[in-house]
Scaffold this active site. Structure first.
Site, PDB file in Angstrom:
ATOM      1  CG  ASN A  29     -47.807  40.431  -4.336  1.00 16.52           C
ATOM      2  OD1 ASN A  29     -48.712  40.790  -4.998  1.00 16.52           O
ATOM      3  ND2 ASN A  29     -46.792  41.273  -4.140  1.00 16.52           N
ATOM      4  CB  THR A  30     -52.295  41.571  -3.037  1.00 21.57           C
ATOM      5  OG1 THR A  30     -52.022  42.034  -4.155  1.00 21.57           O
ATOM      6  CG2 THR A  30     -51.280  41.864  -1.939  1.00 21.57           C
ATOM      7  N   GLY A  31     -54.600  40.245  -3.475  1.00 26.39           N
ATOM      8  CA  GLY A  31     -55.992  40.199  -4.339  1.00 26.39           C
ATOM      9  C   GLY A  31     -56.472  38.812  -4.977  1.00 26.39           C
ATOM     10  N   GLY A  33     -54.952  37.204  -7.461  1.00 27.08           N
ATOM     11  CA  GLY A  33     -53.840  36.432  -7.779  1.00 27.08           C
ATOM     12  C   GLY A  33     -53.560  35.662  -6.514  1.00 27.08           C
ATOM     13  CB  SER A 156     -60.629  44.318 -17.550  1.00 29.86           C
ATOM     14  OG  SER A 156     -61.588  45.432 -17.213  1.00 29.86           O
ATOM     15  CE1 TYR A 181     -56.242  47.946 -16.337  1.00 27.20           C
ATOM     16  CE2 TYR A 181     -58.755  48.514 -16.799  1.00 27.20           C
ATOM     17  CZ  TYR A 181     -57.675  47.757 -16.096  1.00 27.20           C
ATOM     18  OH  TYR A 181     -57.882  46.508 -15.406  1.00 27.20           O
TER      19      TYR A 181
END
Length: 296
Positions: A29-31, A33, A156, A181
């Site tokens: 929905n953002t970024g 993606g 990442s 993370y």
């Protein structure tokens, strides 16, 4: 050095079409993606945006439809921090979709304060690894029937600083949000590596990648000094469109059809850390994940 090299590298582009292909993208929905969804929709794919926040997802769907001129885009609810939601989502896909050609495990949480998922996993390993592990497992049969198919998992470079703590995967004995993370991003690479072996000969291939240092709302949990550093280096970081390119490359580049299990950065094969190539830890993590997720 990498940044300087990237400035002189010809940007990757491809006119590959994805008509008659179905794609699922988590957290789109953002970024990066959303930019990935936009690109694949422009190529003619049927795109399913899988998100927790349906209001944001609806807005993203409308934007993607408008800009891609492809009406075959929809959203479905998926909360990767809850295995019940993952199972419901997968059941709906398996029932409603005749095929699934590309699965993009894109959603993630980054350096968040300590919290647990509905099933008691530490939030970062729970969402970034366990959630996508279960989702992929539940969609695999459909993907095998849809082969050739691809599974792309966004990792990442932070994986390089990570180690898998098999004795305390949920960081209950001590929590460092950066380490947790990095562990989750290393888990993405080890998962991709083992999955490739298990899928040999099925026509389903798998890839993990570093999108680059991207300006996204994932930065919201960084401390004040960390945010200051990010603002200082932001001229050298990528926007969401640039950050999405390696995901898109792994999803569509024809030369990758016979490759599987590799790690990519800047639309090219990249070297992952030694820990990312550890077959023994990879298999132990796989077994532990199956056990914790009750996968037989």
């Amino acid at each position: 050095m990498q940044t300087i090299r990237n400035y002189f590298r010809t940007p990757w582009s491809s006119d590959v079409r994805l008509d008659d292909r179905t794609v699922v993208i988590t957290g789109a929905n953002t970024g990066i993606g959303k930019e990935t969804a936009m690109d694949l929709a422009k190529r003619g794919a049927k795109v399913i945006i899988a998100c927790r926040d349906m209001e944001k997802a609806e807005a993203a769907v409308n934007d993607v439809i408008e800009k891609s001129d492809n009406k075959n885009v929809r959203c479905m609810k998926l909360d990767l921090s809850d295995t019940k939601s993952i199972r419901e989502f997968a059941e709906a896909i398996n029932k409603e979709e005749p095929k699934l050609n590309i699965l993009i495990n894109n959603a993630g949480v980054m350096v968040c304060p300590y919290g647990k998922t509905a099933d008691g996993f530490e939030m970062q390993i729970g969402v970034n690894h366990m959630g996508h592990f279960l989702l992929t497992h539940l969609l695999l049969d459909l993907m095998k029937r849809s082969a050739p198919a691809r599974i792309v998992t966004v990792s990442s470079m932070a994986h390089s600083w990570g180690a898998i703590n098999l004795e305390d995967i949920n960081s209950e004995k001590g929590y460092n949000k950066g380490k947790a993370y990095s562990q989750s991003k290393l888990a993405n690479i080890l998962f991709t590596h083992t999955l490739a072996k298990k899928l040999e000969g099925t026509g389903v291939t798998t890839y993990s990648l570093h999108p680059g240092v991207v300006q996204t709302d994932l930065w919201r949990h960084l401390s004040g000094p960390q945010q200051f550093i990010m603002r200082m280096v932001s001229p050298f970081t990528k926007d969401s469109v640039q950050g999405a390119q390696t995901t898109i490359y792994c999803a569509v580049e024809p030369t990758l059809e016979k490759e599987s299990g590799g790690y990519y950065s800047d639309c090219a094969p990249a070297a992952c850390s030694a820990a990312g190539k550890d077959d023994s830890v990879a298999q132990k993590l796989w077994d532990l994940s199956c056990s914790l997720l009750s996968i037989t």
